[in-house]
Design an enzyme around this catalytic site. Structure first.
Site, PDB file in Angstrom:
ATOM      1  N   SER A  50       0.863  -1.184   0.000  1.00 21.27           N
ATOM      2  CA  SER A  50       0.000   0.000   0.000  1.00 21.27           C
ATOM      3  C   SER A  50       0.896   1.229   0.000  1.00 21.27           C
ATOM      4  O   SER A  50       2.051   1.159   0.443  1.00 21.27           O
ATOM      5  CB  SER A  50      -0.865   0.003   1.262  1.00 21.27           C
ATOM      6  OG  SER A  50      -1.545   1.237   1.403  1.00 21.27           O
ATOM      7  N   TYR A 104      -2.408  -0.220  10.839  1.00 18.48           N
ATOM      8  CA  TYR A 104      -2.416  -0.578   9.416  1.00 18.48           C
ATOM      9  C   TYR A 104      -1.098  -0.183   8.747  1.00 18.48           C
ATOM     10  O   TYR A 104      -0.484  -0.983   8.034  1.00 18.48           O
ATOM     11  CB  TYR A 104      -3.592   0.108   8.721  1.00 18.48           C
ATOM     12  CG  TYR A 104      -3.747  -0.260   7.264  1.00 18.48           C
ATOM     13  CD1 TYR A 104      -4.142  -1.529   6.885  1.00 18.48           C
ATOM     14  CD2 TYR A 104      -3.491   0.665   6.253  1.00 18.48           C
ATOM     15  CE1 TYR A 104      -4.287  -1.874   5.549  1.00 18.48           C
ATOM     16  CE2 TYR A 104      -3.637   0.331   4.915  1.00 18.48           C
ATOM     17  CZ  TYR A 104      -4.034  -0.942   4.570  1.00 18.48           C
ATOM     18  OH  TYR A 104      -4.174  -1.283   3.247  1.00 18.48           O
TER      19      TYR A 104
HETATM   20  N1  LIG Z   1      -8.732  -0.646  -1.265  1.00 21.80           N
HETATM   21  C1  LIG Z   1      -7.696   0.128  -1.101  1.00 21.80           C
HETATM   22  O1  LIG Z   1      -7.801   1.342  -1.267  1.00 21.80           O
HETATM   23  C2  LIG Z   1      -6.356  -0.459  -0.772  1.00 21.80           C
HETATM   24  C3  LIG Z   1      -5.230   0.359  -0.883  1.00 21.80           C
HETATM   25  C4  LIG Z   1      -3.990  -0.169  -0.596  1.00 21.80           C
HETATM   26  C5  LIG Z   1      -3.860  -1.492  -0.227  1.00 21.80           C
HETATM   27  N2  LIG Z   1      -4.972  -2.277  -0.102  1.00 21.80           N
HETATM   28  C6  LIG Z   1      -4.772  -3.678   0.265  1.00 21.80           C
HETATM   29  O2  LIG Z   1      -5.468  -4.477  -0.656  1.00 21.80           O
HETATM   30  C7  LIG Z   1      -5.702  -5.758  -0.073  1.00 21.80           C
HETATM   31  C8  LIG Z   1      -7.150  -6.143  -0.347  1.00 21.80           C
HETATM   32  O3  LIG Z   1      -7.995  -5.254   0.360  1.00 21.80           O
HETATM   33  P1  LIG Z   1      -9.293  -4.576  -0.290  1.00 21.80           P
HETATM   34  O4  LIG Z   1      -9.113  -3.119  -0.182  1.00 21.80           O
HETATM   35  O5  LIG Z   1      -9.603  -5.194  -1.582  1.00 21.80           O
HETATM   36  O6  LIG Z   1     -10.375  -4.931   0.844  1.00 21.80           O
HETATM   37  P2  LIG Z   1     -11.549  -6.007   0.942  1.00 21.80           P
HETATM   38  O7  LIG Z   1     -12.553  -5.784  -0.115  1.00 21.80           O
HETATM   39  O8  LIG Z   1     -11.992  -5.935   2.370  1.00 21.80           O
HETATM   40  O9  LIG Z   1     -10.817  -7.398   0.668  1.00 21.80           O
HETATM   41  C9  LIG Z   1     -10.032  -8.008   1.655  1.00 21.80           C
HETATM   42  C10 LIG Z   1      -9.934  -9.468   1.330  1.00 21.80           C
HETATM   43  O10 LIG Z   1      -9.094 -10.097   2.322  1.00 21.80           O
HETATM   44  C11 LIG Z   1      -9.811 -11.207   2.846  1.00 21.80           C
HETATM   45  N3  LIG Z   1      -9.401 -11.559   4.193  1.00 21.80           N
HETATM   46  C12 LIG Z   1      -9.523 -10.849   5.330  1.00 21.80           C
HETATM   47  N4  LIG Z   1      -9.022 -11.543   6.366  1.00 21.80           N
HETATM   48  C13 LIG Z   1      -8.590 -12.725   5.852  1.00 21.80           C
HETATM   49  C14 LIG Z   1      -7.971 -13.864   6.399  1.00 21.80           C
HETATM   50  N5  LIG Z   1      -7.711 -13.994   7.708  1.00 21.80           N
HETATM   51  N6  LIG Z   1      -7.630 -14.883   5.559  1.00 21.80           N
HETATM   52  C15 LIG Z   1      -7.901 -14.809   4.242  1.00 21.80           C
HETATM   53  N7  LIG Z   1      -8.503 -13.775   3.671  1.00 21.80           N
HETATM   54  C16 LIG Z   1      -8.838 -12.727   4.473  1.00 21.80           C
HETATM   55  C17 LIG Z   1     -11.268 -10.822   2.758  1.00 21.80           C
HETATM   56  O11 LIG Z   1     -12.045 -11.993   2.855  1.00 21.80           O
HETATM   57  P3  LIG Z   1     -13.481 -12.037   3.592  1.00 21.80           P
HETATM   58  O12 LIG Z   1     -14.464 -11.496   2.584  1.00 21.80           O
HETATM   59  O13 LIG Z   1     -13.668 -13.467   3.917  1.00 21.80           O
HETATM   60  O14 LIG Z   1     -13.365 -11.163   4.816  1.00 21.80           O
HETATM   61  C18 LIG Z   1     -11.283 -10.179   1.388  1.00 21.80           C
HETATM   62  O15 LIG Z   1     -11.308 -11.158   0.395  1.00 21.80           O
HETATM   63  C19 LIG Z   1      -5.364  -5.619   1.401  1.00 21.80           C
HETATM   64  O16 LIG Z   1      -4.082  -6.169   1.623  1.00 21.80           O
HETATM   65  C20 LIG Z   1      -5.342  -4.115   1.610  1.00 21.80           C
HETATM   66  O17 LIG Z   1      -4.526  -3.740   2.678  1.00 21.80           O
HETATM   67  C21 LIG Z   1      -6.224  -1.791  -0.360  1.00 21.80           C
END
Ligand SMILES: NC(=O)c1ccc[n+]([C@@H]2O[C@H](COP(=O)([O-])OP(=O)(O)OC[C@H]3O[C@@H](n4cnc5c(N)ncnc54)[C@H](OP(=O)(O)O)[C@@H]3O)[C@@H](O)[C@H]2O)c1
Length: 322
Positions: free
Chosen positions: A163, A176
């Protein structure tokens, strides 16, 4: 069945040939279908990436936790859903067996699963910091370690969703941002250790995109009894607990998915791929890195002059990306 969480690009762009890549060509030339495991593929960036890679001809093992998500992912062509909680050694071991049994090997591992814990550090419960690191830091460590033999066999790639929070720090974002800073070190150490085996290691640094991450964060805070009452930061915490968390103001994460595709198909994958929706987010990130450089250099016996720093920057630019 594709749901509302389906990213736009997987439906429109790729099938229209807008984003043709060497991945398709490789497979069209009769090479084996490359298999990639995406953790956290139920929503947001992981879901979008799984759909895009599958539509590009990769075979995608899509990690998810709920029955409903597993069923939805299984319905997508070129996708096999895998039950995978990255905090569960048993599920990780079972996932390795599933991939081995699939007989395709594993070319790419995308450590994407992640959560956000957002709270003031001096009021945060230790167990919540542990939870943050369990998923975002120990998760990639555990999964990578378990799949390393398959990745070494294939001379493949490890990619982790970092990130810009691996560089930019903000109030209440301590847990975070600490976890995402750790992902940076994880990536660099792992890259050094896997070079001898021909495995390339990269980290994607997304800015803000639409996903479930903030709504999950707030629900978790409420479930765990966090409240603004009695907090030293009462006003700001009240705002945090009430703010809109649907991230509707942000773009769908299509360009993050495209960047994973690019990283998987670049002849020489970069160590870091920043992918942000606006020049502002790029600027904030680069300025944060520069501010640290200046702080580090200042007021110590071996402080470098401006000219010397500019010379070092020129050298680094000349050396190009690692
Ligand atoms: N969106 C942004 O702006 C952004 C920016 C920078 C980085 N990121 C990173 O992108 C990645 C994905 O996040 P997202 O933003 O797409 O959010 P999201 O929609 O909440 O997706 C998170 C994913 O991680 C899964 N997860 C959570 N805990 C888990 C566990 N213990 N074991 C396996 N899977 C698990 C969730 O599954 P469940 O549905 O089962 O909970 C979901 O599939 C993360 O690493 C986040 O830090 C996001």
């Amino acid at each position: 069945m594709l749901t509302v969480r389906t990213c736009i690009i997987a439906v429109l762009g790729v099938s229209a040939g807008l984003f043709s890549t060497p991945a398709r060509a490789l497979q069209a030339e009769g090479g084996p279908q490359r298999a990639v495991l995406v953790t956290g593929a139920s929503s947001g960036i992981g879901r979008c990436t799984a759909e895009l890679l599958a539509s590009e001809g990769f075979f995608v093992y899509a990690g998810a936790r709920s029955e409903a998500d597993l069923a939805e992912l299984n319905a997508i062509e070129n996708v096999q859903a895998v039950r995978l909680d990255v905090t569960s050694p048993d599920e990780i071991a079972a996932a390795v067996e599933t991939v081995r049994a699939g007989g395709r090997g594993l070319y790419g591992l995308i450590n994407n699963a992640g959560v956000a814990v957002i709270a003031p550090l001096i009021e945060l419960r230790e167990e919540d910091l542990e939870f943050q690191f369990d998923v975002n830091v120990f998760g990639p460590y555990r999964v990578t370690k378990a799949f390393a033999p398959l990745l070494i066999e294939s001379k493949g790639q490890v990619l982790t969703t970092g990130s810009i929070s691996g560089f930019v720090v903000w109030g209440f974002g301590g847990p975070y941002t600490m976890s995402k800073h750790a992902v940076e070190a994880f990536t660099d150490a792992l890259a050094t250790e896997l070079v001898p085996f021909g495995v390339r290691v990269s980290v994607l640094e997304p800015g803000n995109y639409r996903s479930e991450i903030m709504s999950n964060m707030r629900q978790r805070m409420l479930d765990r009894g966090y409240t603004a009452e009695g907090s030293l930061y009462k006003d700001r915490l009240t705002g945090l607990l009430k703010m809109p968390v649907d991230r509707a103001q942000y773009k769908e994460p299509d360009e993050v998915a495209q960047t994973f595709l690019r990283a998987l198909t670049d002849e020489h994958p970069k160590r870091r791929y920043m992918v942000v929706p606006s020049p502002d987010e790029a600027q904030i990130t680069i300025q944060s890195v520069l501010a640290r450089l200046v702080e580090l250099n200042d007021g110590q016996p071996y402080t470098f002059s401006r000219d010397e720093l500019v010379g070092m920057l020129d050298d680094a630019l000349g050396a190009g990306p690692r």
